[in-house]
Enzyme design. Structure first.
Site, short mmCIF file in Angstrom:
data_model
loop_
_atom_site.label_atom_id
_atom_site.label_comp_id
_atom_site.label_asym_id
_atom_site.label_seq_id
_atom_site.Cartn_x
_atom_site.Cartn_y
_atom_site.Cartn_z
N LYS A 115 0.83 -1.21 0.00
CA LYS A 115 0.00 0.00 0.00
C LYS A 115 0.86 1.26 0.00
O LYS A 115 0.51 2.26 -0.63
CB LYS A 115 -0.93 0.00 1.21
CG LYS A 115 -1.95 -1.12 1.15
CD LYS A 115 -3.05 -0.92 2.18
CE LYS A 115 -4.19 -1.87 1.94
NZ LYS A 115 -3.89 -3.25 2.42
N GLU A 199 -3.95 7.05 8.41
CA GLU A 199 -4.86 7.82 7.55
C GLU A 199 -5.98 8.36 8.40
O GLU A 199 -6.29 7.80 9.46
CB GLU A 199 -5.50 6.89 6.49
CG GLU A 199 -4.65 6.61 5.29
CD GLU A 199 -5.35 5.72 4.27
OE1 GLU A 199 -6.48 5.26 4.52
OE2 GLU A 199 -4.75 5.50 3.21
N HIS A 234 -14.75 -8.05 6.06
CA HIS A 234 -13.94 -7.73 4.88
C HIS A 234 -14.11 -8.74 3.76
O HIS A 234 -13.25 -8.86 2.90
CB HIS A 234 -12.47 -7.55 5.25
CG HIS A 234 -12.29 -6.46 6.27
ND1 HIS A 234 -12.48 -5.14 5.97
CD2 HIS A 234 -12.00 -6.51 7.58
CE1 HIS A 234 -12.29 -4.42 7.05
NE2 HIS A 234 -12.00 -5.23 8.05
N ARG A 291 -5.52 -8.38 -10.50
CA ARG A 291 -6.01 -9.69 -10.95
C ARG A 291 -7.43 -9.53 -11.52
O ARG A 291 -8.03 -8.46 -11.39
CB ARG A 291 -6.08 -10.63 -9.74
CG ARG A 291 -7.00 -10.06 -8.66
CD ARG A 291 -7.28 -11.00 -7.52
NE ARG A 291 -8.32 -10.47 -6.66
CZ ARG A 291 -8.13 -9.64 -5.64
NH1 ARG A 291 -6.92 -9.24 -5.34
NH2 ARG A 291 -9.16 -9.20 -4.93
C1 MV4 Z 1 -10.50 2.65 5.33
C2 MV4 Z 1 -11.75 2.86 5.95
C3 MV4 Z 1 -11.99 4.10 6.49
N1 MV4 Z 1 -11.06 5.07 6.44
N2 MV4 Z 1 -9.61 3.66 5.28
C4 MV4 Z 1 -10.94 -2.05 4.76
C5 MV4 Z 1 -10.07 -3.00 4.02
C6 MV4 Z 1 -9.01 -2.19 3.38
N3 MV4 Z 1 -8.81 -2.60 2.02
C7 MV4 Z 1 -9.44 -0.79 3.48
N4 MV4 Z 1 -10.55 -0.74 4.38
C8 MV4 Z 1 -11.01 0.43 4.87
N5 MV4 Z 1 -10.16 1.48 4.80
C9 MV4 Z 1 -9.90 4.83 5.83
N6 MV4 Z 1 -8.98 5.82 5.81
C10 MV4 Z 1 -12.65 1.80 5.98
C11 MV4 Z 1 -12.29 0.57 5.44
C12 MV4 Z 1 -13.28 -0.47 5.52
C13 MV4 Z 1 -13.86 -1.02 4.39
C14 MV4 Z 1 -13.47 -0.65 3.12
C15 MV4 Z 1 -14.05 -1.19 2.02
C16 MV4 Z 1 -15.05 -2.13 2.17
C17 MV4 Z 1 -15.44 -2.55 3.41
C18 MV4 Z 1 -14.85 -2.01 4.54
C19 MV4 Z 1 -15.27 -2.44 5.78
C20 MV4 Z 1 -14.69 -1.89 6.89
C21 MV4 Z 1 -13.69 -0.93 6.74
#
Ligand code: MV4
Length: 490
Positions: A115, A199, A234, A291
């Site tokens: 990331k 973040e 997730h 992918r």
């Molecule tokens: C976040 C967020 C809120 N704020 N970043 C979850 C997995 C990872 N790929 C990134 N994720 C998140 N990042 C910030 N700055 C909330 C999530 C997140 C989320 C993101 C996409 C789909 C489902 C989720 C479920 C919980 C938290």
């Protein structure tokens, strides 16, 4: 390209072979001892046994897969998703062996697999990012100062992360160090890499991702968005295209940003750029998946593009046969992931045999699956049995069609997420489009699950008592309560 090997199993192996056959390309399946009788083995022109059931003794054996490919005169290897699909070392080994890796180059896989490297790579390309840092935290004092400027709550994330591992919300400065320690040790044990960054925490985001295709002639296009906000732990359960909330202007802006992300790493083939969309419709780059994704069919249905065919053509060195202007969204598509999991029991895996397995007909749905009646669901792999995909003129009609398709899908012997799909498609928040990534936690209550009456109602009553009982001895989920600790109060 005359012969391709599919380094995968289940529904995606079959999905890839279907397109290969349509293109007149011979197919080679690989399989583990647990998959001897699997449909993907029978469907292929040739098949080779890799080893015992566990993935690290079968589907993850890159060297063995390459060895077999050489012996069988394979020209290309398609990795599908999971397993070796995002392993930069494997992609490189395949090309070094003189075989075409049907996917991006090792460089793009490597950059987007971190990331921090991804943020660093895209930052010169005018991509909106969540306020935060783009370097690993080494000095706690400095990190706290930055956190104060960003404003709490903040989120600590693992650079190597995935599936929410190594992710911690920090509500206030006094919790910073303890949460930081936990994130680092979790990242260390899960990925062998303790690098973390911070973040601003976006409170109620929607998950919007953009499909891109890039050829080797310098053409990169996007195929619009998929919305995947209905997730739990997730893991996506319901996906759709297009999203109910994007305006044409926002779609174009996010699509253009996704194309720039792909260009930033000289991307080749099919990829997905993930964004968070906040409640003010601001979008932020999260990461790029290098992918073909599980949920790619919804994009295929609204655009009429066969993404596997495009991947193969791009790998063969052909130029895309369409431009951005040629692409249009037509209709609405929904996908439900049918997992061997029990929605009435915290989505715990449900093991067993498919005593009965009857699918809805093709006039109602596209079913991408990898099992048949009488088969056992192996415990070694992802518990997804099938993807139930519907397509209609409008979102409302697609939702109704999904409900009907669920009613015509009969599975006995194991519990599945089909009733959860019915719940979602009947829920006001989903139907109206007013939902975010907290949908499951905010609304899903096993007692409300829509299902065939009589026996189910009896089962639910029994379940209710069971759950009440269990509550008393419940062991807390490792990440959920923490993650959502403040939600119930807003
Ligand atoms: C976040 C967020 C809120 N704020 N970043 C979850 C997995 C990872 N790929 C990134 N994720 C998140 N990042 C910030 N700055 C909330 C999530 C997140 C989320 C993101 C996409 C789909 C489902 C989720 C479920 C919980 C938290």
């Amino acid at each position: 390209m005359k012969k391709i090997l599919i380094a995968n199993r289940g529904e995606i192996a079959l999905r890839i072979m279907r397109t290969a056959k349509k293109m007149g390309i011979a197919t080679v399946a690989v399989y583990s001892e647990a998959d001897r009788h699997a449909p993907h083995v029978r469907y292929a022109d040739e098949a080779v046994l890799l080893g015992p059931a566990p993935s690290n003794q079968s589907y993850l054996l890159g060297d063995k897969i390459i060895e077999f490919s050489k012996q069988l005169g394979v020209d290309g290897i398609h990795p599908g998703y999971g397993f070796l699909s995002e392993n930069a070392g494997f992609a490189k080994q395949v090309s070094d062996a003189g075989i075409t890796f049907i996917g991006p180059n090792a460089h793009a896989i490597e950059v987007m697999g971190s990331k921090l490297a991804a943020k660093d790579t895209v930052k010169a390309y005018d991509i909106p990012m969540v306020p935060g840092v783009d370097e690993a935290i080494t000095d706690i004092g400095e990190a706290k100062t930055i956190a104060k400027t960003i404003g709490y709550p903040i989120l600590i994330k693992a650079s190597a992360g995935g599936g929410g591992k190594g992710m911690r919300i920090v509500e206030q400065e006094s919790d910073f160090e303890s949460q930081m320690d936990r994130a680092v040790s979790e990242a260390m044990s899960a990925f062998g890499d303790g690098a973390v960054f911070i973040e601003k925490y976006v409170k109620s985001p929607r998950h919007i991702e953009i499909q891109v295709l890039a050829d080797s002639h310098g053409n990169t296009v996007h195929l619009f968005e998929r919305e995947c906000s209905v997730q739990r732990r997730h893991q996506k359960v319901v996906e759709e295209a297009p999203s109910a909330v994007l305006t044409p202007a926002l779609r174009e802006e996010m699509g253009a940003a996704a194309v720039r992300v792909a260009q930033s790493c000289q991307y080749l083939g099919a990829g997905t750029v993930e964004f968070l969309l906040d409640d003010q419709l601001n979008f932020y780059f999260l990461e790029m998946n290098t992918r073909l994704q599980v949920e790619h069919p919804v994009t295929e249905l609204i655009t009429g593009v066969d993404l596997v065919e495009e991947q193969i053509k791009i790998a063969r060195g052909e130029a895309l046969s369409f431009t951005q202007e040629d692409l249009r969204i037509k209709g609405h598509a929904l996908e439900l992931r049918v997992y061997a999991e029990d929605p009435y029991n915290q989505f715990l895996p449900s093991v067993g045999t498919l005593e009965k397995y009857q699918k809805p007909g093709p006039e109602l749905a596209r079913v991408d699956d990898g099992y048949e009646e009488g088969m056992e669901i192996p415990i070694y792999y992802d518990p997804m049995i099938a993807k139930l995909i519907v397509y209609a003129d409008t979102r409302k009609e697609a939702i109704d069609k999904m409900k009907e398709a669920i009613n015509h899908y009969h599975i006995e012997g194991i519990a599945t997420t089909l009733p959860f799909g019915a719940f979602t498609c009947s829920h006001e928040a989903f139907v109206s489009g007013h939902f975010d990534t907290h949908f499951v936690k905010d609304y899903f209550n096993p007692e409300e699950v829509q299902s065939d009456p009589v026996e189910k109602i009896a089962a639910l009553a029994a379940l209710k008592f069971h759950l009440q009982d269990k509550e008393k001895i419940a062991v807390a989920d490792q990440e959920k309560p923490e993650w959502h600790a403040k939600r119930s109060s807003n």
